[in-house]
Design an enzyme around this catalytic site. Structure first.
Site, PDB file in Angstrom:
ATOM      1  N   GLY A  45       0.830  -1.205   0.000  1.00 28.49           N
ATOM      2  CA  GLY A  45       0.000   0.000   0.000  1.00 28.49           C
ATOM      3  C   GLY A  45       0.865   1.256   0.000  1.00 28.49           C
ATOM      4  CB  SER A  65       0.650   3.523  -4.695  1.00 27.60           C
ATOM      5  OG  SER A  65      -0.651   3.200  -4.249  1.00 27.60           O
ATOM      6  CB  VAL A  96      -0.996  -7.774  -0.137  1.00 30.04           C
ATOM      7  CG1 VAL A  96       0.248  -7.106  -0.676  1.00 30.04           C
ATOM      8  CG2 VAL A  96      -2.001  -6.766   0.371  1.00 30.04           C
ATOM      9  CG  ASN A 142       0.494   1.251   4.819  1.00 28.92           C
ATOM     10  OD1 ASN A 142       0.107   1.978   5.723  1.00 28.92           O
ATOM     11  ND2 ASN A 142       0.195   1.519   3.535  1.00 28.92           N
ATOM     12  CB  SER A 189      -6.494   1.206  13.108  1.00 27.39           C
ATOM     13  OG  SER A 189      -7.405   2.234  13.461  1.00 27.39           O
ATOM     14  CE1 TYR A 227      -9.214  -0.083   8.482  1.00 22.26           C
ATOM     15  CE2 TYR A 227      -9.668   0.804  10.667  1.00 22.26           C
ATOM     16  CZ  TYR A 227      -8.877   0.761   9.530  1.00 22.26           C
ATOM     17  OH  TYR A 227      -7.754   1.555   9.442  1.00 22.26           O
ATOM     18  CB  ALA A 228     -12.762  -2.738  14.970  1.00 27.50           C
ATOM     19  CE  LYS A 266      -6.102  -1.567   9.734  1.00 30.46           C
ATOM     20  NZ  LYS A 266      -4.851  -1.643   8.972  1.00 30.46           N
ATOM     21  CB  ILE A 305      -3.648   9.490   9.312  1.00 33.50           C
ATOM     22  CG1 ILE A 305      -3.191   8.768  10.598  1.00 33.50           C
ATOM     23  CG2 ILE A 305      -2.472  10.100   8.575  1.00 33.50           C
ATOM     24  CD1 ILE A 305      -2.526   9.635  11.637  1.00 33.50           C
TER      25      ILE A 305
HETATM   26  P1  NAP Z   1      -5.182   4.833   1.483  1.00 28.94           P
HETATM   27  O1  NAP Z   1      -4.785   6.243   1.322  1.00 28.94           O
HETATM   28  O2  NAP Z   1      -6.557   4.393   1.116  1.00 28.94           O
HETATM   29  O3  NAP Z   1      -4.124   3.929   0.684  1.00 28.94           O
HETATM   30  C1  NAP Z   1      -4.245   2.529   0.680  1.00 28.94           C
HETATM   31  C2  NAP Z   1      -3.060   1.907  -0.025  1.00 28.94           C
HETATM   32  O4  NAP Z   1      -3.207   0.481   0.023  1.00 28.94           O
HETATM   33  C3  NAP Z   1      -2.971   2.283  -1.492  1.00 28.94           C
HETATM   34  O5  NAP Z   1      -1.623   2.324  -1.867  1.00 28.94           O
HETATM   35  C4  NAP Z   1      -3.684   1.117  -2.179  1.00 28.94           C
HETATM   36  O6  NAP Z   1      -3.279   1.024  -3.536  1.00 28.94           O
HETATM   37  C5  NAP Z   1      -3.176  -0.050  -1.311  1.00 28.94           C
HETATM   38  N1  NAP Z   1      -4.017  -1.248  -1.322  1.00 28.94           N
HETATM   39  C6  NAP Z   1      -5.327  -1.371  -1.006  1.00 28.94           C
HETATM   40  N2  NAP Z   1      -5.735  -2.640  -1.150  1.00 28.94           N
HETATM   41  C7  NAP Z   1      -4.651  -3.345  -1.548  1.00 28.94           C
HETATM   42  C8  NAP Z   1      -4.424  -4.719  -1.866  1.00 28.94           C
HETATM   43  N3  NAP Z   1      -5.406  -5.632  -1.807  1.00 28.94           N
HETATM   44  N4  NAP Z   1      -3.185  -5.099  -2.259  1.00 28.94           N
HETATM   45  C9  NAP Z   1      -2.175  -4.205  -2.343  1.00 28.94           C
HETATM   46  N5  NAP Z   1      -2.330  -2.895  -2.042  1.00 28.94           N
HETATM   47  C10 NAP Z   1      -3.552  -2.480  -1.651  1.00 28.94           C
HETATM   48  O7  NAP Z   1      -5.002   4.335   2.991  1.00 28.94           O
HETATM   49  P2  NAP Z   1      -4.245   5.046   4.228  1.00 28.94           P
HETATM   50  O8  NAP Z   1      -5.210   5.936   4.896  1.00 28.94           O
HETATM   51  O9  NAP Z   1      -2.921   5.539   3.808  1.00 28.94           O
HETATM   52  O10 NAP Z   1      -4.062   3.789   5.189  1.00 28.94           O
HETATM   53  C11 NAP Z   1      -2.892   3.005   5.209  1.00 28.94           C
HETATM   54  C12 NAP Z   1      -2.977   2.031   6.367  1.00 28.94           C
HETATM   55  O11 NAP Z   1      -3.122   2.753   7.587  1.00 28.94           O
HETATM   56  C13 NAP Z   1      -4.171   1.081   6.293  1.00 28.94           C
HETATM   57  O12 NAP Z   1      -3.817  -0.186   6.786  1.00 28.94           O
HETATM   58  C14 NAP Z   1      -5.173   1.726   7.222  1.00 28.94           C
HETATM   59  O13 NAP Z   1      -6.091   0.800   7.731  1.00 28.94           O
HETATM   60  C15 NAP Z   1      -4.258   2.276   8.287  1.00 28.94           C
HETATM   61  N6  NAP Z   1      -4.845   3.365   9.058  1.00 28.94           N
HETATM   62  C16 NAP Z   1      -5.258   4.525   8.444  1.00 28.94           C
HETATM   63  C17 NAP Z   1      -5.802   5.541   9.217  1.00 28.94           C
HETATM   64  C18 NAP Z   1      -6.265   6.846   8.613  1.00 28.94           C
HETATM   65  O14 NAP Z   1      -6.856   7.646   9.359  1.00 28.94           O
HETATM   66  N7  NAP Z   1      -6.027   7.109   7.350  1.00 28.94           N
HETATM   67  C19 NAP Z   1      -5.944   5.351  10.592  1.00 28.94           C
HETATM   68  C20 NAP Z   1      -5.536   4.169  11.171  1.00 28.94           C
HETATM   69  C21 NAP Z   1      -4.973   3.182  10.385  1.00 28.94           C
HETATM   70  P3  NAP Z   1      -4.243   0.334  -4.657  1.00 28.94           P
HETATM   71  O15 NAP Z   1      -5.595   0.939  -4.493  1.00 28.94           O
HETATM   72  O16 NAP Z   1      -3.589   0.591  -5.961  1.00 28.94           O
HETATM   73  O17 NAP Z   1      -4.224  -1.117  -4.314  1.00 28.94           O
END
Ligand code: NAP
Length: 249
Positions: A17, A19, A66, A92, A144, A157-158, A161, A190
């Site tokens: 993840g 990108s 993944v 991630n 998370s 989701y919970a 995690k 975030i």
């Molecule tokens: P995001 O902006 O939605 O980005 C998700 C990333 O994961 C993208 O690069 C996406 O690329 C990739 N992805 C999704 N499904 C995938 C798969 N099956 N295989 C490979 N890659 C995959 O998410 P984010 O907010 O940065 O979150 C990143 C991590 O932090 C996650 O685990 C999320 O649960 C955790 N988190 C986020 C927050 C928040 O507030 N944002 C809070 C707590 C935890 P593609 O779409 O091209 O696959």
């Protein structure tokens, strides 16, 4: 740019993840530390574009879902061949499919558990043989605060995690004798695509529950991951570090 003197110089890292959002910031931070990074996402072009923009040289973008175990094995083999043996794995990649439990479809439960939890089972299995042989490696799981506190409308989701927390501690215990550390980072709210739909009122309500009074930025997480990946964290394993402005304490 990599100076050749960063604490991660010579290391090869996989960031799933990587990108967008938090993963992209993590990939940048590890590259700044001197690591060569394999950026993984389903969208191969997005992964390649992110890898091309990282500081330093020798990074790689790979399209891989993944949640597909066979694809993960092939991806790790390719990283091994093109960049070298993997020393740092950052799980991630994550998705949400929110709904109240009674309305949640089984496919939404399965999709979230497959990407957020089962994928880490696949990736950890795929990298650890090599790490065990070299008696060196770091695994970092992005969980998370929701996995620690629960959240209405996010049972899938919970649960995924919270599952990652159990996986982290089990892997840490199992692999510590082999020189491998495993920790988790638990972000609060975030600013990324995942939270882009939050309205002003929702953001204000959230902020009022955050002692540091702001949502986090991807870089707030990335710096902690870089620290945990590096030699300064060599005596830390099995820990879950909340990076959440004080939401959970
Ligand atoms: P995001 O902006 O939605 O980005 C998700 C990333 O994961 C993208 O690069 C996406 O690329 C990739 N992805 C999704 N499904 C995938 C798969 N099956 N295989 C490979 N890659 C995959 O998410 P984010 O907010 O940065 O979150 C990143 C991590 O932090 C996650 O685990 C999320 O649960 C955790 N988190 C986020 C927050 C928040 O507030 N944002 C809070 C707590 C935890 P593609 O779409 O091209 O696959």
């Amino acid at each position: 740019m990599s100076t050749g003197t960063g604490e991660l110089e010579g290391a090869v890292a996989i960031v799933t993840g990587g990108s967008r959002g938090i993963g992209r910031a993590i990939a940048e931070a590890l590259a700044e530390g001197g690591a060569r990074v394999a950026v993984i996402a389903r969208n191969a072009e997005g992964a390649a574009a992110a890898a091309a923009e990282l500081p330093g040289e020798g990074h790689l973008g790979i399209g891989c879902d993944v949640s597909d175990g066979e694809a993960v094995v092939a991806m790790v083999r390719r990283v091994d061949e093109e960049l070298g043996p993997v020393g740092i794995l950052v799980n991630n990649a994550g998705i949400t499919r929110d709904n109240l439990l009674l309305r949640m479809k089984e496919e939404d439960w399965d999709a979230v558990l497959d990407v957020n939890l089962k994928a880490a089972f696949h990736t950890v299995k795929a990298v650890t043989k090599g790490m065990m042989r070299r008696r060196d490696g770091v695994i970092l799981n992005v969980t998370s605060v929701v996995g620690l506190m629960g959240n209405a409308g996010q049972a899938n989701y919970a649960a995924s995690k919270a599952g990652l927390v159990g996986l982290t501690k089990s892997v840490a215990r199992e692999l510590a004798p082999r020189g491998i550390r495993c920790n988790a980072v638990a972000p609060g709210y975030i600013r990324t695509d995942m939270t882009a739909d939050l309205g002003d009122a929702q953001t204000e309500a959230l902020q009022s529950g955050i002692p540091l009074q702001r949502l986090g930025d991807p870089e707030d997480i990335a710096g902690v991951v870089r620290f945990l990946a590096g030699p300064s964290a060599r005596y830390i394993t099995g820990q879950v570090l909340a990076v959440d402005g004080g939401m959970v304490m």
